[in-house]
Design a protein around this motif. Structure first.
Motif, PDB file in Angstrom:
ATOM      1  N   VAL A   1      -0.058  14.855  -6.862  1.00 14.65           N
ATOM      2  CA  VAL A   1      -0.582  13.528  -6.511  1.00 14.65           C
ATOM      3  C   VAL A   1      -1.163  12.848  -7.743  1.00 14.65           C
ATOM      4  N   ASP A   2      -1.891  13.593  -8.575  1.00 14.02           N
ATOM      5  CA  ASP A   2      -2.455  13.021  -9.801  1.00 14.02           C
ATOM      6  C   ASP A   2      -1.358  12.563 -10.763  1.00 14.02           C
ATOM      7  N   GLN A   3      -0.266  13.342 -10.877  1.00 16.10           N
ATOM      8  CA  GLN A   3       0.846  12.947 -11.742  1.00 16.10           C
ATOM      9  C   GLN A   3       1.491  11.660 -11.242  1.00 16.10           C
ATOM     10  N   LEU A   4       1.697  11.559  -9.945  1.00 15.43           N
ATOM     11  CA  LEU A   4       2.290  10.352  -9.377  1.00 15.43           C
ATOM     12  C   LEU A   4       1.356   9.151  -9.566  1.00 15.43           C
ATOM     13  N   TYR A   5       0.068   9.354  -9.367  1.00 14.96           N
ATOM     14  CA  TYR A   5      -0.930   8.297  -9.561  1.00 14.96           C
ATOM     15  C   TYR A   5      -0.867   7.756 -10.990  1.00 14.96           C
ATOM     16  N   GLU A   6      -0.809   8.645 -11.970  1.00 17.91           N
ATOM     17  CA  GLU A   6      -0.741   8.207 -13.369  1.00 17.91           C
ATOM     18  C   GLU A   6       0.560   7.450 -13.649  1.00 17.91           C
ATOM     19  N   ALA A   7       1.664   7.902 -13.084  1.00 16.70           N
ATOM     20  CA  ALA A   7       2.933   7.199 -13.270  1.00 16.70           C
ATOM     21  C   ALA A   7       2.876   5.806 -12.653  1.00 16.70           C
ATOM     22  N   LEU A   8       2.269   5.672 -11.500  1.00 14.12           N
ATOM     23  CA  LEU A   8       2.145   4.360 -10.857  1.00 14.12           C
ATOM     24  C   LEU A   8       1.261   3.427 -11.686  1.00 14.12           C
TER      25      LEU A   8
ATOM     26  N   THR B   1       0.833  -1.181   0.000  1.00 14.32           N
ATOM     27  CA  THR B   1       0.000   0.000   0.000  1.00 14.32           C
ATOM     28  C   THR B   1       0.875   1.241   0.000  1.00 14.32           C
ATOM     29  N   VAL B   2       0.512   2.220  -0.819  1.00 15.31           N
ATOM     30  CA  VAL B   2       1.170   3.525  -0.789  1.00 15.31           C
ATOM     31  C   VAL B   2       0.097   4.587  -0.589  1.00 15.31           C
ATOM     32  N   THR B   3       0.475   5.649   0.089  1.00 16.24           N
ATOM     33  CA  THR B   3      -0.438   6.747   0.345  1.00 16.24           C
ATOM     34  C   THR B   3       0.220   8.058  -0.064  1.00 16.24           C
ATOM     35  N   PRO B   4       0.054   8.464  -1.332  1.00 16.09           N
ATOM     36  CA  PRO B   4       0.577   9.762  -1.752  1.00 16.09           C
ATOM     37  C   PRO B   4      -0.260  10.892  -1.152  1.00 16.09           C
TER      38      PRO B   4
ATOM     39  N   PHE C   1       2.408  -0.330 -12.419  1.00 17.92           N
ATOM     40  CA  PHE C   1       1.791  -1.335 -11.552  1.00 17.92           C
ATOM     41  C   PHE C   1       0.287  -1.436 -11.798  1.00 17.92           C
ATOM     42  N   ALA C   2      -0.311  -2.508 -11.309  1.00 16.51           N
ATOM     43  CA  ALA C   2      -1.767  -2.598 -11.219  1.00 16.51           C
ATOM     44  C   ALA C   2      -2.143  -1.824  -9.955  1.00 16.51           C
ATOM     45  N   VAL C   3      -2.929  -0.770 -10.098  1.00 15.28           N
ATOM     46  CA  VAL C   3      -3.244   0.122  -8.988  1.00 15.28           C
ATOM     47  C   VAL C   3      -4.722   0.002  -8.649  1.00 15.28           C
ATOM     48  N   HIS C   4      -4.994  -0.225  -7.372  1.00 21.87           N
ATOM     49  CA  HIS C   4      -6.374  -0.301  -6.884  1.00 21.87           C
ATOM     50  C   HIS C   4      -6.558   0.807  -5.854  1.00 21.87           C
TER      51      HIS C   4
ATOM     52  N   LYS D   1      -4.329  16.693  -1.373  1.00 24.97           N
ATOM     53  CA  LYS D   1      -5.071  15.477  -1.713  1.00 24.97           C
ATOM     54  C   LYS D   1      -4.293  14.298  -1.154  1.00 24.97           C
ATOM     55  N   GLU D   2      -5.010  13.292  -0.689  1.00 18.75           N
ATOM     56  CA  GLU D   2      -4.399  12.056  -0.202  1.00 18.75           C
ATOM     57  C   GLU D   2      -5.147  10.884  -0.822  1.00 18.75           C
ATOM     58  N   VAL D   3      -4.401   9.897  -1.321  1.00 17.96           N
ATOM     59  CA  VAL D   3      -5.014   8.732  -1.959  1.00 17.96           C
ATOM     60  C   VAL D   3      -4.384   7.479  -1.367  1.00 17.96           C
ATOM     61  N   ASP D   4      -5.204   6.538  -0.956  1.00 19.45           N
ATOM     62  CA  ASP D   4      -4.727   5.260  -0.440  1.00 19.45           C
ATOM     63  C   ASP D   4      -4.775   4.248  -1.582  1.00 19.45           C
ATOM     64  N   LEU D   5      -3.610   3.733  -2.001  1.00 23.22           N
ATOM     65  CA  LEU D   5      -3.517   2.851  -3.169  1.00 23.22           C
ATOM     66  C   LEU D   5      -2.907   1.510  -2.817  1.00 23.22           C
ATOM     67  N   GLN D   6      -3.430   0.456  -3.391  1.00 21.92           N
ATOM     68  CA  GLN D   6      -2.848  -0.885  -3.300  1.00 21.92           C
ATOM     69  C   GLN D   6      -2.149  -1.153  -4.624  1.00 21.92           C
ATOM     70  N   LEU D   7      -0.838  -1.416  -4.579  1.00 23.40           N
ATOM     71  CA  LEU D   7      -0.065  -1.684  -5.794  1.00 23.40           C
ATOM     72  C   LEU D   7       0.225  -3.169  -5.903  1.00 23.40           C
ATOM     73  N   GLN D   8       0.059  -3.695  -7.101  1.00 27.08           N
ATOM     74  CA  GLN D   8       0.384  -5.091  -7.406  1.00 27.08           C
ATOM     75  C   GLN D   8       1.066  -5.157  -8.749  1.00 27.08           C
ATOM     76  N   ARG D   9       1.677  -6.278  -9.010  1.00 27.13           N
ATOM     77  CA  ARG D   9       2.338  -6.504 -10.287  1.00 27.13           C
ATOM     78  C   ARG D   9       1.304  -6.547 -11.399  1.00 27.13           C
TER      79      ARG D   9
END
Length: 94
Positions: free
Chosen positions: A59-66, A49-52, A70-73, A84-92
């Motif tokens: 934050v939106d730029q980082l989200y798009e790069a991730l 989990t990452v929390t930008p 990665f598969a981002v949920h 802005k804060e976003v809680d993301l689950q990253l997977q391969r």
């Protein structure tokens, strides 16, 4: 500027600063730029989990790069007046 907190990484992905000690969370600051956006998926062992948190544009730029690497949920968001804060689950990516 975006602050990213990371939790749930495998032991292999954990920083090896203190032998025998594996912290449960890490934090770092990033300045998103167009030159550093990944162009293909990146290998990842397990998921974490990452929390930008920071300015909405950064934050939106980082989200798009991730999403490229990665598969981002998205697990949740919180927005304030200028941050802005976003809680993301990253997977391969498969």
């Amino acid at each position: 500027m975006v602050t990213v907190s990371r939790t749930g990484a495998s032991q292999h992905a954990a920083p090896q600063e203190r032998p025998g000690s594996q912290p449960g969370a890490w934090a770092a600051e990033f300045e998103p730029t167009q030159e550093r956006i990944p162009t293909r998926p990146t290998s990842l062992e397990g998921s974490f989990t990452v929390t930008p948190q920071g300015g909405a544009v950064a934050v939106d730029q980082l989200y798009e790069a991730l999403r490229v690497a990665f598969a981002v949920h998205e697990r949740g968001t919180a927005s304030g007046d200028q941050e802005k804060e976003v809680d993301l689950q990253l997977q391969r990516k498969r």
